[in-house]
Motif scaffolding. Structure first.
Motif, PDB file in Angstrom:
ATOM      1  N   VAL A   1      48.411  42.584  29.106  1.00  0.00           N
ATOM      2  CA  VAL A   1      47.019  42.929  29.395  1.00  0.00           C
ATOM      3  C   VAL A   1      46.399  41.864  30.291  1.00  0.00           C
ATOM      4  N   LEU A   2      45.888  42.276  31.436  1.00  0.00           N
ATOM      5  CA  LEU A   2      45.154  41.377  32.335  1.00  0.00           C
ATOM      6  C   LEU A   2      43.668  41.612  32.102  1.00  0.00           C
ATOM      7  N   THR A   3      42.957  40.600  31.634  1.00  0.00           N
ATOM      8  CA  THR A   3      41.533  40.769  31.368  1.00  0.00           C
ATOM      9  C   THR A   3      40.696  39.905  32.307  1.00  0.00           C
ATOM     10  N   GLY A   4      39.482  40.399  32.551  1.00  0.00           N
ATOM     11  CA  GLY A   4      38.543  39.687  33.401  1.00  0.00           C
ATOM     12  C   GLY A   4      37.169  39.627  32.765  1.00  0.00           C
ATOM     13  N   ALA A   5      36.187  39.284  33.565  1.00  0.00           N
ATOM     14  CA  ALA A   5      34.839  39.009  33.059  1.00  0.00           C
ATOM     15  C   ALA A   5      34.215  40.189  32.337  1.00  0.00           C
ATOM     16  N   GLY A   6      34.640  41.410  32.672  1.00  0.00           N
ATOM     17  CA  GLY A   6      34.041  42.592  32.072  1.00  0.00           C
ATOM     18  C   GLY A   6      34.174  42.648  30.567  1.00  0.00           C
ATOM     19  N   ILE A   7      35.262  42.123  30.037  1.00  0.00           N
ATOM     20  CA  ILE A   7      35.442  42.185  28.575  1.00  0.00           C
ATOM     21  C   ILE A   7      34.566  41.142  27.882  1.00  0.00           C
ATOM     22  N   SER A   8      34.346  39.995  28.509  1.00  0.00           N
ATOM     23  CA  SER A   8      33.497  38.969  27.899  1.00  0.00           C
ATOM     24  C   SER A   8      32.017  39.262  28.107  1.00  0.00           C
ATOM     25  N   ALA A   9      31.696  40.033  29.143  1.00  0.00           N
ATOM     26  CA  ALA A   9      30.296  40.355  29.421  1.00  0.00           C
ATOM     27  C   ALA A   9      29.644  41.064  28.240  1.00  0.00           C
TER      28      ALA A   9
ATOM     29  N   VAL B   1      44.859  46.764  32.622  1.00  0.00           N
ATOM     30  CA  VAL B   1      43.890  45.961  33.371  1.00  0.00           C
ATOM     31  C   VAL B   1      42.517  46.267  32.780  1.00  0.00           C
ATOM     32  N   ILE B   2      41.825  45.237  32.300  1.00  0.00           N
ATOM     33  CA  ILE B   2      40.561  45.463  31.601  1.00  0.00           C
ATOM     34  C   ILE B   2      39.476  44.520  32.119  1.00  0.00           C
ATOM     35  N   GLY B   3      38.419  45.108  32.665  1.00  0.00           N
ATOM     36  CA  GLY B   3      37.236  44.323  33.004  1.00  0.00           C
ATOM     37  C   GLY B   3      37.398  43.362  34.146  1.00  0.00           C
TER      38      GLY B   3
END
Length: 229
Positions: free
Chosen positions: A7-15, A168-170
């Motif tokens: 899983v590749l996560t970015g700022a969208g999940i922490s937002a 891919v998430i966020g």
């Protein structure tokens, strides 16, 4: 043997936990030009400003909690060999219970020596000018700033190359080299793309399932789809 979910996560999940990203506001990160607080040049120009900026981010991190998206990813370890590669510098994945988390862009709760990039220390309080390593060298935030190499990239590629599923998430898929990881996914492995405003993924060989939802709702949908395989 459990199937491997990368899983590749970015700022969208922490937002969704209340952590802001500079991409939300025309290049400003919490009111600061990212070039002032997230580059080596900014550090050399105004060290006090950079230290204060990350001290505030560190304090903010203590006030937020993992959201449902983080929690579901941790729960998926019951059924899958889950490896999270994150662009985020917070520790929300770990606090939710995920056990295999690779931070591409550093970690807010760590600092490192300005002279020895491998001398990394856990750090939960404010960092000041005059906070030294054991050899008398200033400590700096353990953050990969713009223009710096991404030390964890090779490990991330190795993990991605063995994925049975890739999600891919966020993340906008616009920040490289992280965005390029998707190209290393085995061509037979399904890709799940979770974003409320998905873009077209160029030159991808894989079957892509797009989930046009915010992270928490999208991860719940992902769990359902994975269980159908």
């Amino acid at each position: 043997m459990k199937k491997k979910l990368v899983v590749l996560t970015g700022a969208g999940i922490s937002a969704e936990s209340g952590i802001k990203t500079f991409r939300d506001s025309d290049g400003l990160w919490e009111g600061h030009d990212v070039m002032e607080v997230a580059t080596p040049e900014g550090w050399f120009k105004n060290q006090e400003l950079v230290l204060d900026f990350y001290n505030k981010r560190r304090q903010q991190l203590k006030e937020v909690k993992p959201n449902l998206g983080h929690t579901i990813l941790a729960e998926l370890e019951k059924d899958f060999d889950v490896h999270i590669i994150t662009q985020n510098v917070d520790d929300l994945h770990e606090r939710a219970g995920s056990t295999k988390v690779l931070h591409l862009h550093g970690e807010l709760l760590k600092v490192r020596s300005v002279r020895d990039k491998n001398l990394i220390l856990d750090w939960t309080e404010d960092l000041h000018t005059g906070d030294f390593d054991g050899n008398g060298h200033q400590l700096r935030p353990h953050i990969v700033w713009f223009g710096e190499e991404v030390p964890a990239l090779e490990e991330a590629i190795d993990i991605t190359e063995t994925a049975d599923y890739f999600a891919v998430i966020g993340t906008s898929l616009q920040v490289y080299p992280a965005a390029g990881l998707i190209a290393y996914t085995p061509s037979t492995s399904p890709v799940f793309y979770i974003d409320p405003k998905p873009i077209s993924i160029p030159n991808i060989r894989n079957k892509v399932e797009t989930i046009a939802k915010f992270a928490s709702e999208g991860v719940a949908d992902l769990r359902t789809r994975l269980n159908s395989f």
